[in-house]
Design a protein around this motif. Sequence first.
Motif, PDB file in Angstrom:
ATOM      1  N   SER A 153       0.682  -1.121   0.133  1.00 39.15           N
ATOM      2  CA  SER A 153      -0.026  -0.009   0.027  1.00 39.15           C
ATOM      3  C   SER A 153       0.896   1.141  -0.138  1.00 39.15           C
ATOM      4  O   SER A 153       0.669   2.110  -0.719  1.00 39.15           O
ATOM      5  N   GLN A 154       2.026   1.247   0.645  1.00 37.22           N
ATOM      6  CA  GLN A 154       2.890   2.400   0.827  1.00 37.22           C
ATOM      7  C   GLN A 154       3.413   2.577  -0.642  1.00 37.22           C
ATOM      8  O   GLN A 154       3.449   3.773  -1.081  1.00 37.22           O
ATOM      9  N   GLU A 155       3.928   1.474  -1.339  1.00 37.96           N
ATOM     10  CA  GLU A 155       4.515   1.546  -2.596  1.00 37.96           C
ATOM     11  C   GLU A 155       3.344   2.288  -3.421  1.00 37.96           C
ATOM     12  O   GLU A 155       3.840   2.986  -4.579  1.00 37.96           O
ATOM     13  N   LEU A 156       2.095   1.842  -3.502  1.00 32.57           N
ATOM     14  CA  LEU A 156       1.055   2.179  -4.181  1.00 32.57           C
ATOM     15  C   LEU A 156       0.677   3.575  -4.038  1.00 32.57           C
ATOM     16  O   LEU A 156       0.606   4.547  -5.092  1.00 32.57           O
ATOM     17  N   THR A 157       1.053   4.041  -2.708  1.00 29.57           N
ATOM     18  CA  THR A 157       0.696   5.458  -2.290  1.00 29.57           C
ATOM     19  C   THR A 157       1.735   6.266  -3.247  1.00 29.57           C
ATOM     20  O   THR A 157       1.704   7.463  -3.649  1.00 29.57           O
ATOM     21  N   ALA A 158       3.181   5.705  -3.012  1.00 30.50           N
ATOM     22  CA  ALA A 158       4.254   6.515  -3.679  1.00 30.50           C
ATOM     23  C   ALA A 158       4.106   6.767  -4.995  1.00 30.50           C
ATOM     24  O   ALA A 158       4.244   7.719  -5.796  1.00 30.50           O
ATOM     25  N   ILE A 159       3.602   5.571  -5.786  1.00 32.75           N
ATOM     26  CA  ILE A 159       3.336   5.734  -7.432  1.00 32.75           C
ATOM     27  C   ILE A 159       2.609   6.727  -7.610  1.00 32.75           C
ATOM     28  O   ILE A 159       2.502   7.762  -8.417  1.00 32.75           O
ATOM     29  N   PHE A 160       1.154   6.891  -6.930  1.00 29.82           N
ATOM     30  CA  PHE A 160       0.069   7.780  -7.437  1.00 29.82           C
ATOM     31  C   PHE A 160       0.367   9.181  -7.027  1.00 29.82           C
ATOM     32  O   PHE A 160       0.304  10.066  -7.617  1.00 29.82           O
ATOM     33  N   LEU A 161       1.397   9.203  -5.823  1.00 30.34           N
ATOM     34  CA  LEU A 161       1.901  10.669  -5.459  1.00 30.34           C
ATOM     35  C   LEU A 161       2.767  11.242  -6.398  1.00 30.34           C
ATOM     36  O   LEU A 161       2.585  12.325  -6.814  1.00 30.34           O
ATOM     37  N   ALA A 162       3.776  10.489  -6.841  1.00 29.18           N
ATOM     38  CA  ALA A 162       4.797  10.602  -7.741  1.00 29.18           C
ATOM     39  C   ALA A 162       4.158  11.136  -9.164  1.00 29.18           C
ATOM     40  O   ALA A 162       4.416  12.249  -9.709  1.00 29.18           O
TER      41      ALA A 162
ATOM     42  N   ILE B  67      -7.963   2.988  -5.006  1.00 26.57           N
ATOM     43  CA  ILE B  67      -8.027   1.577  -4.512  1.00 26.57           C
ATOM     44  C   ILE B  67      -6.625   1.113  -3.780  1.00 26.57           C
ATOM     45  O   ILE B  67      -6.091   0.089  -3.661  1.00 26.57           O
ATOM     46  N   SER B  68      -5.814   2.447  -3.745  1.00 28.53           N
ATOM     47  CA  SER B  68      -4.224   2.060  -3.213  1.00 28.53           C
ATOM     48  C   SER B  68      -4.131   1.478  -1.715  1.00 28.53           C
ATOM     49  O   SER B  68      -3.557   1.044  -1.332  1.00 28.53           O
ATOM     50  N   VAL B  69      -5.347   1.706  -0.857  1.00 28.74           N
ATOM     51  CA  VAL B  69      -5.707   0.982   0.387  1.00 28.74           C
ATOM     52  C   VAL B  69      -5.780  -0.219   0.676  1.00 28.74           C
ATOM     53  O   VAL B  69      -5.607  -0.849   1.354  1.00 28.74           O
ATOM     54  N   LEU B  70      -6.340  -0.982  -0.753  1.00 31.16           N
ATOM     55  CA  LEU B  70      -6.585  -2.222  -0.609  1.00 31.16           C
ATOM     56  C   LEU B  70      -5.737  -3.377   0.241  1.00 31.16           C
ATOM     57  O   LEU B  70      -6.101  -4.099   0.977  1.00 31.16           O
ATOM     58  N   PRO B  71      -4.440  -3.135  -0.379  1.00 32.65           N
ATOM     59  CA  PRO B  71      -3.512  -4.189   0.527  1.00 32.65           C
ATOM     60  C   PRO B  71      -3.321  -4.122   1.709  1.00 32.65           C
ATOM     61  O   PRO B  71      -3.236  -4.912   2.620  1.00 32.65           O
ATOM     62  N   GLN B  72      -3.373  -2.740   2.335  1.00 34.94           N
ATOM     63  CA  GLN B  72      -3.253  -2.590   4.009  1.00 34.94           C
ATOM     64  C   GLN B  72      -4.655  -2.978   4.459  1.00 34.94           C
ATOM     65  O   GLN B  72      -4.690  -3.787   5.530  1.00 34.94           O
ATOM     66  N   LEU B  73      -5.796  -2.997   3.842  1.00 36.11           N
ATOM     67  CA  LEU B  73      -7.057  -3.485   4.319  1.00 36.11           C
ATOM     68  C   LEU B  73      -6.919  -5.162   4.343  1.00 36.11           C
ATOM     69  O   LEU B  73      -7.555  -5.784   5.160  1.00 36.11           O
ATOM     70  N   ARG B  74      -6.433  -5.669   3.162  1.00 37.73           N
ATOM     71  CA  ARG B  74      -6.345  -7.149   2.993  1.00 37.73           C
ATOM     72  C   ARG B  74      -5.306  -7.658   4.199  1.00 37.73           C
ATOM     73  O   ARG B  74      -5.598  -8.757   5.026  1.00 37.73           O
ATOM     74  N   LEU B  75      -4.345  -7.018   4.478  1.00 38.22           N
ATOM     75  CA  LEU B  75      -3.323  -7.152   5.373  1.00 38.22           C
ATOM     76  C   LEU B  75      -4.041  -7.368   6.949  1.00 38.22           C
ATOM     77  O   LEU B  75      -3.854  -8.154   7.746  1.00 38.22           O
ATOM     78  N   MET B  76      -4.804  -6.263   7.022  1.00 36.44           N
ATOM     79  CA  MET B  76      -5.522  -6.198   8.469  1.00 36.44           C
ATOM     80  C   MET B  76      -6.617  -7.177   8.229  1.00 36.44           C
ATOM     81  O   MET B  76      -6.828  -7.695   9.603  1.00 36.44           O
TER      82      MET B  76
ATOM     83  N   GLN C  30       0.144  -5.739  -8.930  1.00 38.78           N
ATOM     84  CA  GLN C  30      -0.162  -5.848 -10.563  1.00 38.78           C
ATOM     85  C   GLN C  30      -1.724  -5.705 -10.497  1.00 38.78           C
ATOM     86  O   GLN C  30      -2.248  -5.375 -11.369  1.00 38.78           O
ATOM     87  N   TYR C  31      -2.411  -6.467  -9.317  1.00 36.40           N
ATOM     88  CA  TYR C  31      -3.703  -6.657  -9.535  1.00 36.40           C
ATOM     89  C   TYR C  31      -4.570  -5.125  -9.434  1.00 36.40           C
ATOM     90  O   TYR C  31      -5.340  -5.172  -9.804  1.00 36.40           O
ATOM     91  N   VAL C  32      -3.570  -4.217  -8.578  1.00 38.15           N
ATOM     92  CA  VAL C  32      -4.357  -2.882  -8.595  1.00 38.15           C
ATOM     93  C   VAL C  32      -3.643  -1.946  -9.682  1.00 38.15           C
ATOM     94  O   VAL C  32      -4.683  -1.005 -10.174  1.00 38.15           O
ATOM     95  N   VAL C  33      -2.488  -1.976 -10.114  1.00 37.79           N
ATOM     96  CA  VAL C  33      -1.862  -1.190 -11.112  1.00 37.79           C
ATOM     97  C   VAL C  33      -2.310  -1.253 -12.359  1.00 37.79           C
ATOM     98  O   VAL C  33      -2.734  -0.111 -13.242  1.00 37.79           O
ATOM     99  N   ILE C  34      -2.110  -2.477 -13.041  1.00 31.58           N
ATOM    100  CA  ILE C  34      -2.561  -2.815 -14.316  1.00 31.58           C
ATOM    101  C   ILE C  34      -4.065  -2.267 -14.729  1.00 31.58           C
ATOM    102  O   ILE C  34      -4.469  -1.576 -15.494  1.00 31.58           O
ATOM    103  N   PRO C  35      -5.092  -2.877 -13.879  1.00 34.36           N
ATOM    104  CA  PRO C  35      -6.756  -2.236 -14.190  1.00 34.36           C
ATOM    105  C   PRO C  35      -6.571  -0.710 -14.388  1.00 34.36           C
ATOM    106  O   PRO C  35      -6.992  -0.303 -15.040  1.00 34.36           O
ATOM    107  N   CYS C  36      -5.964  -0.296 -13.328  1.00 29.03           N
ATOM    108  CA  CYS C  36      -6.034   1.335 -13.233  1.00 29.03           C
ATOM    109  C   CYS C  36      -5.207   1.866 -14.626  1.00 29.03           C
ATOM    110  O   CYS C  36      -5.950   2.960 -15.092  1.00 29.03           O
TER     111      CYS C  36
END
Length: 274
Positions: free
Chosen positions: A82-91, A177-186, A141-147
């Motif tokens: 989730s942190q890596e996805l956050t960094a990607i969309f922020l960049a 949907i960048s938070v999905l991995p964090q929610l899955r982990l929790m 990849q299941y988050v980035v590719i569809p977006c």
Amino acid sequence: MKGKATKNPIFAFTTWIRRQPPKMKAFLVTISGMAALLFLRMVVEDHNNLFVAAETVHALGTFVLIYKLTKEKACAGLSLKSQELTAIFLAVRLYCSFVMEYDIHTLLDTATLGTTLWIIYMIRFKLRSTYTHDKDNLGIQYVVIPCAVLSLFIHPTTSHLLFNRICWAFCVYLEAISVLPQLRLMQNIQIIEPFTAHYVFALGVARFFSCAHWIIQVFDTRGRLLTALGYGLWPCFVLLSEIVQTSILADFCYYYVKNILGGQLVVRLPSGVV
């Protein structure tokens, strides 16, 4: 003790909510959301400040994580993905800000990206032994590719370069949907320690402010904001992305508030939540 617990208004209210059928719960959530939007519209004079508030709360959430990592020297419960996805969309959003506009949002995003990259560094290298890798099992990849694919077909129809418009759409979709991995982990670990819970709750509050900003702006401009964003499906997908972000985190925020008001230091998620 049991008799006293049932007299607690918070306990009684949450018990009543749990007993309601799904349709009634959805109705109550809708009514609560509309009441909150109406309250913000009346209280906040400049509705653009809601978007600034969303980015500020997100930045504060990352500082909560930094405090956690430096104090506890552990990153258990945090999703690196989730942190890596956050960094990607922020960049990507920062790139769009520099080439399309430059304002307070650019400064806030720069600060948030810097702290997010520091968090990624700590999890990957300094605190790797405490990282729950096996529980953080939702592939990026299941988050980035569809977006990425969606942004190729549905993006702004403004006068900017096509590449910039696609980047703009990509960061909007990915943020949703960048938070999905964090929610899955929790969901995998069920019990969430305080600092991680505070961070995710901050994301939920940020998403609500952002969603409120767009919805209120649509009403204030009598729909003209939608045409200013472009034509076709893009304006609808911007609003849909904001609603999706808020909805994804709404369930967790409910249990967060319930546990905090109940005096519990950790958030316990029942099976099936998020």
